[in-house]
Scaffold this motif. Structure first.
Motif, PDB file in Angstrom:
ATOM      1  N   SER A  52       0.553  -1.059   0.077  1.00  0.00           N
ATOM      2  CA  SER A  52      -0.162  -0.114  -0.006  1.00  0.00           C
ATOM      3  C   SER A  52       0.791   1.203  -0.120  1.00  0.00           C
ATOM      4  O   SER A  52       0.311   2.346  -0.621  1.00  0.00           O
ATOM      5  CB  SER A  52      -0.773   0.043   1.177  1.00  0.00           C
ATOM      6  N   ILE A  53       2.062   1.081   0.545  1.00  0.00           N
ATOM      7  CA  ILE A  53       2.888   2.657   0.537  1.00  0.00           C
ATOM      8  C   ILE A  53       3.939   2.310  -0.445  1.00  0.00           C
ATOM      9  O   ILE A  53       3.996   3.420  -1.232  1.00  0.00           O
ATOM     10  CB  ILE A  53       3.328   2.723   2.022  1.00  0.00           C
ATOM     11  N   ARG A  54       4.919   1.476  -0.218  1.00  0.00           N
ATOM     12  CA  ARG A  54       6.122   1.402  -0.970  1.00  0.00           C
ATOM     13  C   ARG A  54       5.926   0.979  -2.408  1.00  0.00           C
ATOM     14  O   ARG A  54       6.438   1.662  -3.461  1.00  0.00           O
ATOM     15  CB  ARG A  54       7.282   0.492  -0.452  1.00  0.00           C
ATOM     16  N   CYS A  55       4.933   0.178  -2.780  1.00  0.00           N
ATOM     17  CA  CYS A  55       4.672  -0.100  -4.353  1.00  0.00           C
ATOM     18  C   CYS A  55       3.168  -0.335  -4.447  1.00  0.00           C
ATOM     19  O   CYS A  55       2.540  -1.380  -4.560  1.00  0.00           O
ATOM     20  CB  CYS A  55       5.242  -1.509  -4.609  1.00  0.00           C
ATOM     21  N   PRO A  56       2.478   0.889  -4.178  1.00  0.00           N
ATOM     22  CA  PRO A  56       1.083   0.764  -4.613  1.00  0.00           C
ATOM     23  C   PRO A  56       0.581   0.478  -5.984  1.00  0.00           C
ATOM     24  O   PRO A  56       1.275   0.862  -6.872  1.00  0.00           O
ATOM     25  CB  PRO A  56       0.515   2.023  -4.172  1.00  0.00           C
ATOM     26  N   ALA A  57      -0.369   0.105  -6.273  1.00  0.00           N
ATOM     27  CA  ALA A  57      -1.019  -0.360  -7.309  1.00  0.00           C
ATOM     28  C   ALA A  57      -1.514   0.861  -8.357  1.00  0.00           C
ATOM     29  O   ALA A  57      -1.622   0.899  -9.597  1.00  0.00           O
ATOM     30  CB  ALA A  57      -2.044  -1.433  -7.412  1.00  0.00           C
ATOM     31  N   VAL A  58      -1.810   1.805  -7.500  1.00  0.00           N
ATOM     32  CA  VAL A  58      -2.393   3.159  -7.964  1.00  0.00           C
ATOM     33  C   VAL A  58      -1.792   4.441  -7.373  1.00  0.00           C
ATOM     34  O   VAL A  58      -1.154   4.204  -6.362  1.00  0.00           O
ATOM     35  CB  VAL A  58      -3.963   3.334  -7.829  1.00  0.00           C
ATOM     36  N   ASN A  59      -1.711   5.390  -8.136  1.00  0.00           N
ATOM     37  CA  ASN A  59      -0.999   6.457  -7.815  1.00  0.00           C
ATOM     38  C   ASN A  59      -1.861   7.481  -6.757  1.00  0.00           C
ATOM     39  O   ASN A  59      -2.993   6.975  -6.599  1.00  0.00           O
ATOM     40  CB  ASN A  59      -0.470   7.468  -8.767  1.00  0.00           C
ATOM     41  N   GLN A  60      -1.667   8.696  -6.477  1.00  0.00           N
ATOM     42  CA  GLN A  60      -2.676   9.518  -5.435  1.00  0.00           C
ATOM     43  C   GLN A  60      -3.658  10.021  -6.251  1.00  0.00           C
ATOM     44  O   GLN A  60      -4.670  10.419  -5.511  1.00  0.00           O
ATOM     45  CB  GLN A  60      -1.652  10.650  -4.976  1.00  0.00           C
TER      46      GLN A  60
END
Length: 160
Positions: A52-60
């Motif tokens: 969820s933080i280092r390699c999330p599937a979506v951007n902000q």
């Protein structure tokens, strides 16, 4: 257990160093707490921080990253995490072996009973003469004695 003052140094994940003079039991307990912390950090990092933080599937903006990019990032992070965890395991195992080596009970020679009897104990120690030992007989009153019956099979047992 042999009481031994042992210096234990823990390097916690938050980079604080704890050095204390503790007994063997406390040293093992602190090491176990450290190992629990390492396991908690690994579990949290693996299941929550990396996805969820280092390699999330979506951007902000909630737009998806390319799946191959996300997969490569997560694989690299998990590899780094596994290397860190392996180092922590080696650290814990090495420290545990040092604690065990420092806390092993050495066979000690206890003073003979004769030397603790008093000032007249300087006479030569002689082996025990078993012929001079009297039989110990218990005075049992049959009217007050309790008869215990043990059943031969489990079916013979009847609870009260």
């Amino acid at each position: 257990m042999k009481k031994l003052t042992y210096t234990v140094i823990f390097i916690f994940c938050c980079n604080s160093i704890l050095a204390q003079n503790v007994g063997c039991g406390q040293a093992v307990a602190q090491l176990q707490n450290y190992a629990i912390q390492v396991n908690q950090i690994y579990h949290n990092e693996y299941w929550q921080v990396i996805p969820s933080i280092r390699c999330p599937a979506v951007n902000q903006f909630n737009q998806p990253y390319h799946p191959q990019l996300v997969q490569n990032c997560r694989m690299q992070m998990v590899n780094n995490l596994n290397q860190w965890y392996g180092q922590q395991c080696l650290y814990v195992n090495n420290l545990y072996s040092q604690i065990v080596k420092g806390c092993v009970i050495q066979p000690t020679s206890y003073p003979r009973l004769d030397s603790r009897l008093g000032p007249d104990s300087s006479k030569e120690s002689s082996p025990i003469d078993v012929d001079q030992i009297d039989e110990l007989v218990a005075d049992v009153d049959d009217t007050k004695a309790l008869k215990i019956t043990i059943p031969k099979t489990a079916s013979g047992f009847k609870p009260n």
